[in-house]
Write a protein that holds these residues in place. Structure first.
Motif, short mmCIF file in Angstrom:
data_model
loop_
_atom_site.label_atom_id
_atom_site.label_comp_id
_atom_site.label_asym_id
_atom_site.label_seq_id
_atom_site.Cartn_x
_atom_site.Cartn_y
_atom_site.Cartn_z
N PRO A 33 1.02 -1.25 0.01
CA PRO A 33 0.30 0.00 0.32
C PRO A 33 0.73 1.32 -0.22
O PRO A 33 0.39 2.14 -0.42
N ARG A 34 2.03 1.31 0.89
CA ARG A 34 2.87 2.53 0.43
C ARG A 34 3.60 2.77 -0.91
O ARG A 34 3.42 3.98 -1.13
N ALA A 35 3.89 1.54 -1.33
CA ALA A 35 4.14 1.91 -2.93
C ALA A 35 2.88 2.08 -3.58
O ALA A 35 3.25 2.67 -4.37
N LEU A 36 1.65 1.75 -3.15
CA LEU A 36 0.58 2.38 -4.08
C LEU A 36 0.81 3.39 -3.77
O LEU A 36 0.35 4.57 -5.35
N ALA A 37 0.42 3.56 -2.96
CA ALA A 37 -0.11 5.64 -2.69
C ALA A 37 1.72 6.39 -2.99
O ALA A 37 1.05 7.41 -3.64
N ARG A 38 2.15 5.98 -2.89
CA ARG A 38 3.71 7.21 -3.70
C ARG A 38 3.81 6.69 -5.60
O ARG A 38 3.66 8.05 -6.26
N THR A 39 2.40 5.38 -5.84
CA THR A 39 2.51 6.10 -7.13
C THR A 39 2.00 6.53 -7.73
O THR A 39 1.73 6.83 -8.66
N PHE A 40 0.19 6.85 -6.87
CA PHE A 40 -0.46 7.67 -7.92
C PHE A 40 -0.41 9.12 -7.07
O PHE A 40 -0.30 10.23 -8.50
N ARG A 41 0.76 9.48 -6.10
CA ARG A 41 1.56 10.32 -6.44
C ARG A 41 2.19 11.22 -7.14
O ARG A 41 2.21 12.05 -7.97
N ARG A 42 3.02 9.53 -7.64
CA ARG A 42 3.79 10.14 -8.63
C ARG A 42 3.50 9.96 -10.49
O ARG A 42 4.03 10.69 -11.18
N PHE A 43 2.19 9.47 -10.27
CA PHE A 43 1.22 9.68 -11.52
C PHE A 43 1.09 11.12 -11.66
O PHE A 43 1.35 11.15 -12.77
N ALA A 44 1.19 11.01 -11.23
CA ALA A 44 0.48 13.28 -11.15
C ALA A 44 1.51 13.59 -12.52
O ALA A 44 1.25 14.30 -13.51
N VAL A 45 2.47 13.55 -11.74
CA VAL A 45 4.41 13.79 -12.48
C VAL A 45 3.87 13.91 -13.82
O VAL A 45 4.60 13.97 -14.32
N VAL A 46 4.60 12.03 -14.47
CA VAL A 46 4.35 11.68 -15.44
C VAL A 46 3.03 12.08 -16.02
O VAL A 46 3.52 12.57 -17.94
N ASN A 47 1.52 12.08 -15.52
CA ASN A 47 0.96 12.03 -16.48
C ASN A 47 0.81 13.89 -17.22
O ASN A 47 0.94 13.82 -18.24
N SER A 48 1.52 14.44 -16.18
CA SER A 48 1.55 15.92 -17.16
C SER A 48 2.43 16.46 -17.71
O SER A 48 2.33 16.90 -18.63
N LEU A 49 3.98 15.63 -17.60
CA LEU A 49 4.27 14.99 -18.69
C LEU A 49 4.22 14.39 -20.11
O LEU A 49 4.42 14.89 -20.74
N VAL A 50 3.36 13.58 -20.40
CA VAL A 50 2.83 12.66 -21.35
C VAL A 50 2.00 12.87 -21.68
O VAL A 50 1.79 12.20 -22.49
N SER A 51 0.84 13.36 -20.98
CA SER A 51 -0.34 12.59 -21.23
C SER A 51 -1.28 13.46 -21.99
O SER A 51 -2.47 13.49 -23.10
N GLY A 52 -0.08 15.28 -22.58
CA GLY A 52 -0.99 15.83 -23.47
C GLY A 52 -2.36 16.45 -23.03
O GLY A 52 -2.90 17.17 -23.90
N TRP A 53 -2.87 16.08 -21.79
CA TRP A 53 -4.10 17.17 -21.43
C TRP A 53 -3.70 18.74 -21.69
O TRP A 53 -5.80 18.90 -21.67
N ARG A 54 -3.17 19.29 -21.46
CA ARG A 54 -3.03 20.71 -21.51
C ARG A 54 -3.85 20.75 -22.94
O ARG A 54 -4.74 21.91 -23.08
N ALA A 55 -3.22 20.48 -24.56
CA ALA A 55 -3.68 19.96 -25.39
C ALA A 55 -5.07 20.46 -25.43
O ALA A 55 -5.63 20.84 -26.21
N ALA A 56 -5.47 18.62 -24.90
CA ALA A 56 -6.60 18.52 -24.89
C ALA A 56 -7.90 19.58 -24.50
O ALA A 56 -8.42 19.29 -25.44
N TRP A 57 -7.28 19.70 -23.63
CA TRP A 57 -8.71 20.40 -22.98
C TRP A 57 -9.12 21.74 -23.75
O TRP A 57 -9.86 22.09 -24.08
N ARG A 58 -8.13 22.48 -24.30
CA ARG A 58 -7.85 23.44 -25.37
C ARG A 58 -9.04 22.90 -26.89
O ARG A 58 -9.25 23.41 -27.25
N THR A 59 -8.34 22.17 -26.99
CA THR A 59 -8.85 21.28 -28.23
C THR A 59 -10.04 20.84 -28.77
O THR A 59 -10.46 21.24 -29.14
N HIS A 60 -10.00 20.58 -27.67
CA HIS A 60 -11.18 19.85 -26.89
C HIS A 60 -12.34 18.94 -26.07
O HIS A 60 -13.24 19.15 -26.38
#
Ligand SMILES: C[S@@+](CC[C@H](N)C(=O)[O-])C[C@H]1O[C@@H](n2cnc3c(N)ncnc32)[C@H](O)[C@@H]1O
Length: 240
Positions: free
Chosen positions: A34-61
């Motif tokens: 569970p501790r590794a899982l909690a860290r993973t959820f927090r760290r995915f926030a960093v990964v998503n901000s780098l790779v998921s392209g949502w800033r652009a998708a917010w504006r365009t879609h």
């Protein structure tokens, strides 16, 4: 698509020609640390901000599908640790919109992680898309990140059907576009953010489970369209 990747970054060579549906993510093991899982959820926030392209998708879609009043309700299906829901209200505020974002996930561990930070305009609930349909809920726009690759064929059909019923205007589901270059880039970059988490293993497994653009086109039901977004992304879109 180039067939193979890995083999040079401390990883075995993998064949990326076909989706690898046998792979399960470490996070999906109900008995994972569970501790590794909690860290993973927090760290995915960093990964998503780098790779998921949502800033652009917010504006365009997303923005073009919001009511003209600038006020609206957005649903994040399969919200995980909640970073997309939080980012959407932040971007909305900075772009002059006033939106409410509801993040839902049937996994109680995700909702525990998401509710660690709940800014104004965001709420999180332990529910599935089917629960919301059964409750007769409606939203202007329904989004998800990294859910499509996660689901089997039947689950995906149910998820997309639910999304159509829940969205008054548009459904927008974003995911990884599988390729050897996406795999290589993630294998290299994830080393920097993966310590103590499942981020690297699960991210690489996710890429192997994810769709190419032609595969997604074939997998989507009638009325949906698939678009590619740079870099390494696919979008599944349905307009009501
Ligand atoms: C790979 S995770 C993605 C989490 C998050 N969106 C992210 O990008 O980090 C996929 C999530 O979808 C959720 N999920 C699966 N089926 C769902 C459904 N029918 N309705 C809502 N969430 C669902 C799972 O519980 C899981 O947390």
């Amino acid at each position: 698509m180039s067939r193979r990747a890995g083999g040079g970054q401390g990883l075995p060579a993998v064949d990326l020609r076909l989706r690898d549906l046998e792979l399960r993510e470490l996070m999906d093991d109900p008995d994972c640390d569970p501790r590794a899982l909690a860290r993973t959820f927090r760290r995915f926030a960093v990964v998503n901000s780098l790779v998921s392209g949502w800033r652009a998708a917010w504006r365009t879609h997303v923005v073009p599908a919001l009511p003209a009043s600038g006020r609206g309700r957005v649903l994040d299906l399969g919200c995980g640790g909640g970073d997309l829901a939080r980012a959407l209200v932040r971007w909305a505020a900075s772009d002059g919109f006033d939106i409410e974002v509801v993040g839902v996930d049937p996994d109680p561990r995700a909702i525990v992680a998401a509710t660690r930070s709940v800014p104004r305009g965001v709420s999180f609930r332990e529910q599935s898309s089917g629960d919301l349909v059964a409750a007769g809920e409606r939203f202007d726009v329904v989004v998800s990140n990294h859910v499509l690759h996660h689901l089997g064929d039947e689950e995906r059909a149910g998820f997309l059907g639910d999304s159509e019923r829940l969205a008054a205007t548009r459904s927008l589901h974003s995911d990884i576009r599988r390729s050897a270059s996406a795999y290589r880039a993630y294998a290299l970059g994830s080393v920097l953010v993966a310590a103590g988490t499942f981020v690297r293993v699960d991210g690489l497994r996710s890429i192997r489970r994810s769709f190419t653009l032609p595969e997604l086109r074939t997998a989507l039901p009638t009325g949906w369209r698939a678009e590619s977004a740079a870099p390494h992304r696919v979008l599944a879109i349905h307009d009501a």
